[in-house]
Design an enzyme around this catalytic site. Structure first.
Site, PDB file in Angstrom:
ATOM      1  N   GLU A  39       0.874  -1.163   0.000  1.00 53.67           N
ATOM      2  CA  GLU A  39       0.000   0.000   0.000  1.00 53.67           C
ATOM      3  C   GLU A  39       0.916   1.218   0.000  1.00 53.67           C
ATOM      4  O   GLU A  39       1.798   1.322   0.856  1.00 53.67           O
ATOM      5  CB  GLU A  39      -0.877  -0.015   1.257  1.00 53.67           C
ATOM      6  CG  GLU A  39      -1.921   1.067   1.213  1.00 53.67           C
ATOM      7  CD  GLU A  39      -2.854   1.069   2.419  1.00 53.67           C
ATOM      8  OE1 GLU A  39      -2.775   0.145   3.249  1.00 53.67           O
ATOM      9  OE2 GLU A  39      -3.643   2.023   2.516  1.00 53.67           O
ATOM     10  N   ARG A 263       4.751 -13.043   9.678  1.00 53.48           N
ATOM     11  CA  ARG A 263       5.440 -11.790   9.375  1.00 53.48           C
ATOM     12  C   ARG A 263       6.749 -11.723  10.153  1.00 53.48           C
ATOM     13  O   ARG A 263       6.918 -12.385  11.168  1.00 53.48           O
ATOM     14  CB  ARG A 263       4.543 -10.587   9.646  1.00 53.48           C
ATOM     15  CG  ARG A 263       4.218 -10.313  11.089  1.00 53.48           C
ATOM     16  CD  ARG A 263       3.095  -9.295  11.241  1.00 53.48           C
ATOM     17  NE  ARG A 263       3.440  -7.989  10.747  1.00 53.48           N
ATOM     18  CZ  ARG A 263       2.820  -7.361   9.747  1.00 53.48           C
ATOM     19  NH1 ARG A 263       1.844  -7.933   9.097  1.00 53.48           N
ATOM     20  NH2 ARG A 263       3.174  -6.163   9.377  1.00 53.48           N
ATOM     21  N   LYS A 273       4.004   0.839   9.714  1.00 46.48           N
ATOM     22  CA  LYS A 273       4.244   2.088   8.985  1.00 46.48           C
ATOM     23  C   LYS A 273       3.687   3.287   9.744  1.00 46.48           C
ATOM     24  O   LYS A 273       4.240   4.376   9.683  1.00 46.48           O
ATOM     25  CB  LYS A 273       3.614   1.999   7.592  1.00 46.48           C
ATOM     26  CG  LYS A 273       4.495   1.248   6.626  1.00 46.48           C
ATOM     27  CD  LYS A 273       3.927   1.266   5.231  1.00 46.48           C
ATOM     28  CE  LYS A 273       2.887   0.189   5.062  1.00 46.48           C
ATOM     29  NZ  LYS A 273       2.463  -0.029   3.682  1.00 46.48           N
TER      30      LYS A 273
HETATM   31  P1  ATP Z   1       2.420  -2.167   8.054  1.00 40.62           P
HETATM   32  O1  ATP Z   1       1.689  -2.968   9.076  1.00 40.62           O
HETATM   33  O2  ATP Z   1       3.854  -1.934   8.368  1.00 40.62           O
HETATM   34  O3  ATP Z   1       1.718  -0.911   7.670  1.00 40.62           O
HETATM   35  P2  ATP Z   1       1.332  -3.518   5.850  1.00 40.62           P
HETATM   36  O4  ATP Z   1       1.181  -4.983   5.923  1.00 40.62           O
HETATM   37  O5  ATP Z   1       0.120  -2.719   6.023  1.00 40.62           O
HETATM   38  O6  ATP Z   1       2.501  -3.102   6.805  1.00 40.62           O
HETATM   39  P3  ATP Z   1       1.601  -3.369   3.050  1.00 40.62           P
HETATM   40  O7  ATP Z   1       2.094  -2.254   2.250  1.00 40.62           O
HETATM   41  O8  ATP Z   1       0.167  -3.693   2.983  1.00 40.62           O
HETATM   42  O9  ATP Z   1       2.015  -3.074   4.517  1.00 40.62           O
HETATM   43  O10 ATP Z   1       2.473  -4.663   2.804  1.00 40.62           O
HETATM   44  C1  ATP Z   1       2.849  -5.148   1.550  1.00 40.62           C
HETATM   45  C2  ATP Z   1       3.218  -6.588   1.698  1.00 40.62           C
HETATM   46  O11 ATP Z   1       4.287  -6.736   2.619  1.00 40.62           O
HETATM   47  C3  ATP Z   1       2.067  -7.393   2.234  1.00 40.62           C
HETATM   48  O12 ATP Z   1       1.954  -8.568   1.470  1.00 40.62           O
HETATM   49  C4  ATP Z   1       2.444  -7.668   3.643  1.00 40.62           C
HETATM   50  O13 ATP Z   1       1.920  -8.882   4.080  1.00 40.62           O
HETATM   51  C5  ATP Z   1       3.972  -7.693   3.588  1.00 40.62           C
HETATM   52  N1  ATP Z   1       4.533  -7.335   4.885  1.00 40.62           N
HETATM   53  C6  ATP Z   1       4.337  -6.205   5.583  1.00 40.62           C
HETATM   54  N2  ATP Z   1       4.979  -6.248   6.765  1.00 40.62           N
HETATM   55  C7  ATP Z   1       5.624  -7.433   6.801  1.00 40.62           C
HETATM   56  C8  ATP Z   1       6.467  -8.088   7.765  1.00 40.62           C
HETATM   57  N3  ATP Z   1       6.780  -7.518   8.925  1.00 40.62           N
HETATM   58  N4  ATP Z   1       6.952  -9.308   7.466  1.00 40.62           N
HETATM   59  C9  ATP Z   1       6.658  -9.887   6.298  1.00 40.62           C
HETATM   60  N5  ATP Z   1       5.869  -9.342   5.358  1.00 40.62           N
HETATM   61  C10 ATP Z   1       5.349  -8.135   5.595  1.00 40.62           C
HETATM   62 MG    MG Z   2      -1.557  -3.429   4.533  1.00 44.15          MG
END
Ligand code: ATP
Ligand code: MG
Length: 559
Positions: A39, A263, A273
């Site tokens: 995102e 994760r 984020k």
């Molecule tokens: P955040 O919680 O930091 O905002 P998010 O999951 O909302 O992270 P996205 O931009 O939606 O962030 O993530 C893009 C991809 O990265 C998704 O497929 C998500 O599952 C993966 N991802 C995000 N954080 C992690 C993590 N700590 N370990 C492994 N994969 C991750």
């Molecule tokens: Mg997300």
């Protein structure tokens, strides 16, 4: 040779590799397509790197491809700045996507599929407020209540949904829900929201839309549009999987499948984020690329290499249960990589003058030094040596303990690559601080070799005071003092766990002349002090180095 290969144990596969190999072997898929779906609401962090390495790595291993898809269905938090940084970071990590897509490119298709579901009596427009919807959802034990609008006719739903799109209603006045089961044991299946009204400008579609699809509706359908075979996401989405499958089944579209892995959580850092944004906005760090941040751009600025991050991600493997990884493992991978690629140089962070009294005043020697014992191709250089040197303040002790093998009155040490020197005296200022150390050297020990088999236990680094450069050096400690900064007592936040001493700036370091023409992100090992990388703030006139990490063992201890 053949026999040897057969005898070798086959490296074990992780659970995703097992699934993919099964699918390829049994003709479930001819080839695989994965996607990385960020995102664009922040910069990528080391957790995303794990997901990137996994998605791109699997496709590469099995001859498939990976799409980069911006999951830009929430216009309020998203921005082009983030889109650009995300692309830069993925490239820097060493991966290339097959296609660059945006969920917002699918808005029209998603809208028509919503009409399909309405026509199948599988979706309806609800007038309840979000609060009412929440209250009527029930709990895990108690079934939810059907909305009074649940049984609207197909015609009425079509008309209302079209009016929603046309901007007839204010935010929150109406929503579109899937019609599944308000008593479903999985709360996500209790008539989940598909569309909400948001009168907001979108970074790509502008004001074309005022209804936006929810993650659960947009994500699986976007996967399906792109023929994604293996949609890999983190564990918290496993409860969403039935819904992911439900939409695909009811729409009768390409059957993408979702697989979940744990994760990545790292000690001594935060990765959400939202929290990283707070650190930036409230100036606890200098920006998303502050060298203490766990963001990819922060790690890059700190001096991390793409290889070290990729190796780390491979090394920790793919887990199916949430766990915490010690940040030490990331640093281990970093040291391993830098050890191979970083040239050795000498720098003194806390300089004190050393004068070799019996060394000729006018003489300057060029001493031979190899650049990297781990890399034959790294070559060698000449180090200038003269009567006046700088050494590290803590390499001298006025009253040494027995185990102190560095410089002390009457004690002999090796100056790296140079000579054996013996301390004869020292000078102090009026406040009692040592200002200058006097030595004599043994001309027969040139190159640091013992002339007569006599041993010196300590070897210290130095720079030629007559021919060196000044530099600013930034030393970092962990950004947080606690292993799990998010675990806090009542009334506290992760901010309370920030380490007040995570940055120390040294403004008068002395470094050898060979570093005069360094470029940003060039990496070096400052002997005995650690690995250092040239910062973006560095100029020819004002050199700035970041300490990437310390050395695990300094060679003093081994000598
Ligand atoms: P955040 O919680 O930091 O905002 P998010 O999951 O909302 O992270 P996205 O931009 O939606 O962030 O993530 C893009 C991809 O990265 C998704 O497929 C998500 O599952 C993966 N991802 C995000 N954080 C992690 C993590 N700590 N370990 C492994 N994969 C991750
Ligand atoms: Mg997300």
């Amino acid at each position: 040779m053949q026999a040897q290969i057969e005898n070798n144990e086959k490296p074990s596969l992780n659970f995703l590799e097992e699934i993919i190999e099964y699918d390829l072997k049994n003709g479930v898929h001819k080839s695989i397509i994965t996607r990385f779906p960020p995102e664009p609401n922040g910069y990528l962090h080391i957790g995303h790197a794990k997901s990137i390495c996994l998605n791109f790595g699997l496709a590469k291993k099995y001859g498939g491809k990976t799409n980069l898809r911006f999951d830009d269905t929430n216009p309020i938090k998203e921005d082009v700045e983030y889109v650009d940084s995300i692309k830069e970071d993925i490239n820097w990590l060493g991966f290339q996507w097959a296609n660059e897509f945006y969920a917002s490119d699918y808005f029209e298709q998603l809208y028509s599929w919503a009409l399909v579901l309405i026509k199948k009596e599988l979706a309806y427009v609800d007038d309840q407020t979000l609060e009412e919807i929440r209250l009527n959802r029930g709990t895990v034990q108690i079934a939810g209540k059907d909305s009074p609008y649940r049984n609207r006719s197909v015609e009425e739903n079509l008309r209302l949904f079209e009016q929603m799109r046309d901007g007839k209603y204010a935010d929150g006045e109406k929503i579109l829900r899937a019609k599944i089961d308000m008593a479903h044991p999985n709360m996500h299946m209790r008539d989940p929201i598909m569309y909400r009204i948001l009168h907001a400008d979108h970074h790509r579609t502008g004001n074309k839309w005022c209804i936006y699809p929810m993650y659960d509706y947009a994500h699986g359908e976007s996967d399906s549009i792109e023929n994604i075979t293996h949609s890999i996401c983190t564990l918290e989405f496993d409860v969403h999987r039935p819904l992911y499958d439900w939409f695909i089944e009811k729409l009768e579209i390409f059957p993408s499948h979702q697989y979940e892995f744990a994760r990545l959580n790292l000690s001594y850092t935060v990765m959400s984020k939202r929290k990283l944004l707070q650190l930036v906005k409230e100036n606890y760090v200098s920006g998303w690329d502050d060298a203490r941040m766990p963001t990819i751009c922060g790690l890059r600025r700190r001096g991390y290499t793409p290889e070290s991050i990729r190796n780390f991600c491979d090394d920790i493997g793919v887990a199916k249960r949430d766990n915490f990884i010690d940040v030490g493992r990331l640093e281990f991978s970093l040291r391993e990589d830098l050890n191979k690629r970083a040239n050795r140089v000498m720098a003194v962070l806390d300089p004190i003058k050393l004068i070799i009294d019996n060394y000729p005043e006018a003489l300057t020697e060029e001493l031979y030094a190899i650049n990297n014992p781990e890399d034959q191709d790294a070559g060698s250089r000449n180090l200038s040596f003269s009567k006046n040197l700088f050494i590290e303040r803590d390499d001298f002790m006025e009253n040494p303990s027995k185990k102190y093998f560095r410089l002390a009155p009457g004690q002999e040490v090796r100056l790296r690559y140079a000579y054996f020197v013996t301390c004869t005296s020292f000078e102090k200022d009026s406040e009692g601080n040592i200002t200058t150390i006097h030595c004599t050297y043994d001309p027969a020990s040139k190159g640091g070799n013992s002339p007569d088999g006599r041993k010196v236990k300590g070897t210290i680094h130095w720079v030629d005071a007559n021919d060196c450069l000044n530099a600013e050096v930034r030393l970092f400690d962990r950004l947080f003092v606690s292993e799990m900064p998010e675990k806090v007592e009542d009334g506290m936040t992760f901010i309370d766990n920030l380490n007040p001493n995570s940055l120390k700036i040294i403004s008068n370091a002395k470094i050898e002349k060979s570093l005069a023409n360094v470029n940003q992100l060039d990496k070096f090992q400052f002997e005995r002090l650690g690995y250092f990388s040239v910062d973006y703030d560095s100029t020819k006139e004002h050199l700035v180095f970041n300490r990437t990490c310390t050395l695990k063992d300094s060679w003093t201890k081994q000598n």
